[in-house]
Scaffold this active site. Sequence first.
Site, short mmCIF file in Angstrom:
data_model
loop_
_atom_site.label_atom_id
_atom_site.label_comp_id
_atom_site.label_asym_id
_atom_site.label_seq_id
_atom_site.Cartn_x
_atom_site.Cartn_y
_atom_site.Cartn_z
N THR A 196 0.82 -1.21 0.00
CA THR A 196 0.00 0.00 0.00
C THR A 196 0.86 1.26 0.00
O THR A 196 1.92 1.28 0.61
CB THR A 196 -0.86 -0.04 1.29
OG1 THR A 196 -1.77 -1.12 1.15
CG2 THR A 196 -1.61 1.23 1.52
N GLY A 226 -10.62 -2.90 3.29
CA GLY A 226 -9.59 -2.78 4.32
C GLY A 226 -9.62 -1.42 5.00
O GLY A 226 -10.62 -0.69 4.94
N GLY A 247 -0.32 -1.81 6.52
CA GLY A 247 -0.15 -3.03 7.33
C GLY A 247 -1.43 -3.84 7.31
O GLY A 247 -2.20 -3.80 6.35
N GLU A 248 -1.65 -4.55 8.38
CA GLU A 248 -2.79 -5.46 8.45
C GLU A 248 -4.07 -4.65 8.66
O GLU A 248 -4.35 -4.16 9.76
CB GLU A 248 -2.55 -6.42 9.61
CG GLU A 248 -3.52 -7.55 9.69
CD GLU A 248 -3.29 -8.37 10.96
OE1 GLU A 248 -2.22 -8.26 11.58
OE2 GLU A 248 -4.22 -9.11 11.32
N GLY A 249 -4.85 -4.54 7.59
CA GLY A 249 -6.01 -3.66 7.60
C GLY A 249 -6.97 -3.90 8.74
O GLY A 249 -7.46 -2.96 9.37
N1 ASP Z 1 -3.59 -1.97 4.86
C1 ASP Z 1 -3.75 -2.64 3.60
C2 ASP Z 1 -4.97 -3.51 3.65
O1 ASP Z 1 -5.20 -4.18 4.64
C3 ASP Z 1 -2.56 -3.47 3.20
C4 ASP Z 1 -1.23 -2.78 3.36
O2 ASP Z 1 -1.11 -1.72 3.92
O3 ASP Z 1 -0.25 -3.32 2.91
O4 ASP Z 1 -5.70 -3.54 2.68
#
Ligand code: ASP
Length: 325
Positions: A196, A226, A247-249
Site C-alpha cells: 500500500t 480494508g 499493514g494489516e487492515g
Molecule cells: N492496509 C492494507 C490492507 O489491509 C494493506 C497494506 O497496507 O499493505 O488492505
Amino acid sequence: MGGWAIAVHGGAGVDPNLPAERQKQAKELLTRCLNIGISALRSSLPAIDVVELVVRELESDPLFNSGRGSALTANGTVEMEASIMDGDGRRCGAVSGISTVKNPISLARLIMDKSPHSYLGFSGAEEFAKQQGVEMVDNEYFITEDNVGMLKLAKEANTILFDYRIPLTGLDSCASSVESPIRMNGLPISVYAPETVGCVVVDGQGRCAAATSTGGLMNKMTGRIGDSPLIGAGTYAGELCGVSCTGEGEAIIRGTLARDVAAVMEYKELGLQEAVDFVIKKRLDKGFAGLIAVSNKGEVAYGFNCNGMFRGCATEDGFMDVGIW
Ligand code: ASP
C-alpha cells in the site's frame, strides 16, 4: 508554523532477505515521489493537491501495491481502494471496489469535491467516474505477472498474504533457494514487500492533508474492504496533523490508528512523534502496521511494529531521508 513537510510510504512489513536490487528500486521510486512533492510545495501548491499528485505517481508505477501492480482478489481480479483527506476544513473522499479507474486517488478526490458524499464503492463509484470523465482502462492493465505468480502461491498455501510479494521468476525454486524465516502453512515465503502507498503533507501555510491507495491483500475475498479507504483508520487529516497507515487492515481498523494519532495530540497534547509512538504501542493489538505523519508545525514522524516500512520524508529546512528498515 515551521514550514512545509512531506512523507511517503510504500508499505509496512519487509522481507529480511529483500534483494539489494529491489531495495534500490523502491528507494529510487520513493525519492522520485518526494522530489515531485517538494517541487510542488516550492511552487506553493496546497497540501491536498500535493498528496494527490504524489499518490498518482505511486499508483502509476507497478512496484508498489496500488493502481498498476495492485494485489489480486481470490478471483484474480483487482479491486482497488483509496482515500484522501484535507485537514483544512476536514473534507474527505474515499473509494472501494475500483476495477477500471486508472488513478483511484483522483476519483476519491472527485468524490470529495464534486459529489454530495464521502465514500462510494463498486458499480456506483465506477458510474460516477464515467460521469466525471476520468481516465479508465481495462482491469488487465492493473494485473502484473509478479502478482499472478503471488496469487498462485497464496492459493497453494491457502492463505491471504499481507505484505509478501514473490517474483514470478524463480517461483518454483524459491521454496528451496531462498532462506526466509517467514513460513505460511509450512511454505517459506520470500517477501518482496512493496505494499500500500500513502503520502502526508503539511504545506507552507500549515494545512495538513493525507492520502492512501491500495489493491488490498493478495487473495482477499472479493468485496473485502480494508483500512485504506476508511477515514479515521487508514487515513486522517485535521488541523494538527495528517496520517497515512499501512499493514494489516483489520488490525488498523480495530485500532482506528490514523484518527487516534490526531486524537492523542488534541486531547492528551502529545507531540507528533510521541503521539505516533503511543498509538503504535497502545492501539495495535495482535497485528502489525506502520504509519507516517506530519504536523501543522512542519514536523514529520513515522512508526511501525514490524521489521520495516518503505518510507521517505523531507522538510523545508533541507532534511531528506529515505529508508526501509
Ligand atoms: N492496509 C492494507 C490492507 O489491509 C494493506 C497494506 O497496507 O499493505 O488492505
